[in-house]
Motif scaffolding. Structure first.
Motif, PDB file in Angstrom:
ATOM      1  N   ARG A   1       0.700  -1.061  -0.077  1.00  0.00           N
ATOM      2  CA  ARG A   1       0.229  -0.117  -0.001  1.00  0.00           C
ATOM      3  C   ARG A   1       0.723   1.157  -0.076  1.00  0.00           C
ATOM      4  N   LEU A   2       0.790   2.201  -1.150  1.00  0.00           N
ATOM      5  CA  LEU A   2       1.463   3.269  -1.143  1.00  0.00           C
ATOM      6  C   LEU A   2       0.979   4.390  -0.200  1.00  0.00           C
TER       7      LEU A   2
ATOM      8  N   ARG B   1      -1.298   6.582  -2.358  1.00  0.00           N
ATOM      9  CA  ARG B   1      -2.454   6.232  -2.804  1.00  0.00           C
ATOM     10  C   ARG B   1      -3.033   5.129  -1.478  1.00  0.00           C
ATOM     11  N   PRO B   2      -3.612   5.495  -0.579  1.00  0.00           N
ATOM     12  CA  PRO B   2      -3.533   4.418   0.656  1.00  0.00           C
ATOM     13  C   PRO B   2      -4.993   3.443   0.471  1.00  0.00           C
ATOM     14  N   ASP B   3      -5.673   3.849  -0.566  1.00  0.00           N
ATOM     15  CA  ASP B   3      -7.083   3.088  -0.622  1.00  0.00           C
ATOM     16  C   ASP B   3      -6.830   1.950  -1.769  1.00  0.00           C
TER      17      ASP B   3
ATOM     18  N   VAL C   1       4.043  -2.752   3.566  1.00  0.00           N
ATOM     19  CA  VAL C   1       4.044  -3.934   2.983  1.00  0.00           C
ATOM     20  C   VAL C   1       3.338  -4.820   4.256  1.00  0.00           C
ATOM     21  N   GLU C   2       2.010  -5.409   3.760  1.00  0.00           N
ATOM     22  CA  GLU C   2       1.222  -5.998   4.767  1.00  0.00           C
ATOM     23  C   GLU C   2       1.159  -7.489   4.376  1.00  0.00           C
TER      24      GLU C   2
ATOM     25  N   ASP D   1      -6.845  -3.841   8.793  1.00  0.00           N
ATOM     26  CA  ASP D   1      -5.785  -4.861   9.036  1.00  0.00           C
ATOM     27  C   ASP D   1      -4.361  -4.137   9.728  1.00  0.00           C
ATOM     28  N   THR D   2      -3.864  -2.960   8.799  1.00  0.00           N
ATOM     29  CA  THR D   2      -2.847  -2.480   9.099  1.00  0.00           C
ATOM     30  C   THR D   2      -2.749  -1.811  10.655  1.00  0.00           C
ATOM     31  N   GLU D   3      -3.859  -1.115  10.986  1.00  0.00           N
ATOM     32  CA  GLU D   3      -3.943  -0.676  12.255  1.00  0.00           C
ATOM     33  C   GLU D   3      -3.725  -1.787  13.483  1.00  0.00           C
ATOM     34  N   ALA D   4      -4.479  -3.220  13.184  1.00  0.00           N
ATOM     35  CA  ALA D   4      -4.439  -4.205  13.779  1.00  0.00           C
ATOM     36  C   ALA D   4      -2.926  -4.611  13.659  1.00  0.00           C
TER      37      ALA D   4
END
Length: 382
Positions: free
Chosen positions: A235-236, A239-241, A282-283, A372-375
């Motif tokens: 995720r850039l 461009r977060p979405d 990177v997730e 998921d990133t926050e988690a």
């Protein structure tokens, strides 16, 4: 007489309770009716399917997979620089030039040596032909003719050597121009006009734009777990979405001596909107951490109900207590394997002030659940 005189007082005694009851009834009618209990404000989330597998996120930046450090194949003084940092170059485009004077002189010398060798060869060839005629008339010996033939062959070899030397010097003169070997973008310029450089010294860095990757650093306790990551997404920050599928291409075998993290390179598809140097996250879905069907809730949503864990579920504006089965912990979240279903709304704040059937008013309902990133940020400890 006595009985007759007591009859009025008896009537008054019987009437007094009736009057008091009537007064109490009137007073009760004057009191306002008790108001209905107002809904208690709470915070809640909506459970989403597929949130059980632990996801971790690491920050990095976009880099080219191939970056060439270009340098001159000959030494000399730089007299011209034709590109700047950030310029897009095509294959064969001139990037820098050296002073070609010395190279041209060497080429002229090689060309003169070739002409001298050709002259000596022509002379040796004419001499050999004359001795062939003399040998045919038996005026000279065969040994002398053989010597002349050997001299001709030596002269021809000198010509061949001079031709090779001229081709080499011609190439050297061409090396005064530094050209791009393929299409790319200039990422750095390490030399300027007027600088004298040796052969092979890097002066320009050109990165290919057809293949890019994201470089991140992961802690040592995650290396083996993430080698077999089942899902990788990039995720850039700009461009977060938008999420770009990635693939782990390389994991460094040694840790960086400064950060003590292992460098991981994640390959991504070539896209025009992905530029070199962009910040990216990177997730990854860590395998084996929890069942994929498990649901994720904040730790603050759990309450104890007679020795078991439970959560408050909002149904039709009221809360009901539901016992749940715990499947593990992921950072600040708990993973639930039973008791609730995806799509249900669970109270996350104010759980200790509720009672079954109580009306509530949701202040914040995260319908899509936390990202998921926050988690993962809590679990990764970044």
């Amino acid at each position: 007489m006595f009985a007759l005189s007591q009859r009025p007082s008896i009537r008054i005694a019987y009437r007094a309770p009736l009057v008091l009851a009537a007064l109490a009834l009137l007073a009760a009618c004057d009191k306002p009716a008790p108001s209905a209990e107002e809904p208690r404000p709470v915070r809640a989330i909506t459970l989403a399917a597929g949130g059980g597998a632990e996801r971790v996120a690491f920050s990095g930046d976009v880099r080219p997979r191939y970056e060439s450090r270009l340098g001159f194949r000959v030494g000399g003084k730089i007299v011209e620089r034709k590109v700047d940092v950030g310029a897009t170059v095509s294959e064969g485009q001139v990037l820098m030039r050296l002073d070609p004077q010395d190279l041209r002189l060497a080429e002229a010398q090689a060309r003169a040596s070739l002409r001298a060798a050709e002259t000596e060869r022509d002379l040796a060839q004419a001499d050999y032909r004359r001795h062939q005629d003399l040998r045919a008339r038996n005026f000279v010996s065969q040994a002398l003719l053989d010597a002349k033939q050997a001299a001709l062959r030596a002269a021809q070899a000198n010509v061949d050597a001079a031709q090779a030397g001229l081709r080499g010097q011609s190439n050297q003169a061409g090396y005064a121009n530094l050209v791009a070997d393929r299409m790319g973008v200039v990422t750095a310029v390490d030399a300027e006009v007027g600088q004298v450089v040796a052969a092979g010294t890097p002066v320009v860095r050109v990165a290919r734009t057809d293949e890019k990757e994201v470089v991140i650093g992961i802690p040592e306790d995650r290396v083996e777990q993430l080698r077999q990551a089942s899902e990788v997404q990039v995720r850039l920050w700009a461009r977060p979405d938008e999420r770009i599928p990635g693939k782990i291409r390389e994991v460094s075998p040694v840790a960086d001596p400064a950060t003590r993290t292992y460098t991981v390179k994640v390959a991504i598809p070539a896209r025009a909107e992905v530029r070199l140097g962009m910040t990216a996250t990177v997730e990854m879905a860590a395998p084996g951490s929890a069942p994929a069907s498990a649901l994720r809730v904040p730790l603050s949503a759990l309450v104890h109900d007679r020795g078991a864990s439970a959560v408050w579920v909002v149904e039709n504006g009221a809360v009901q207590l539901r016992r749940v089965q715990l499947a593990g912990q992921a950072g600040n979240d708990m993973l639930l394997s039973g008791g609730v279903q995806p799509g249900q709304t669970v109270v996350t704040a104010g759980v200790h002030l509720l009672k079954p059937g109580q009306k509530v008013r949701i202040l914040t309902a995260d319908v899509a659940r936390r990202s998921d990133t926050e988690a993962a940020a809590g679990g990764a400890g970044q």
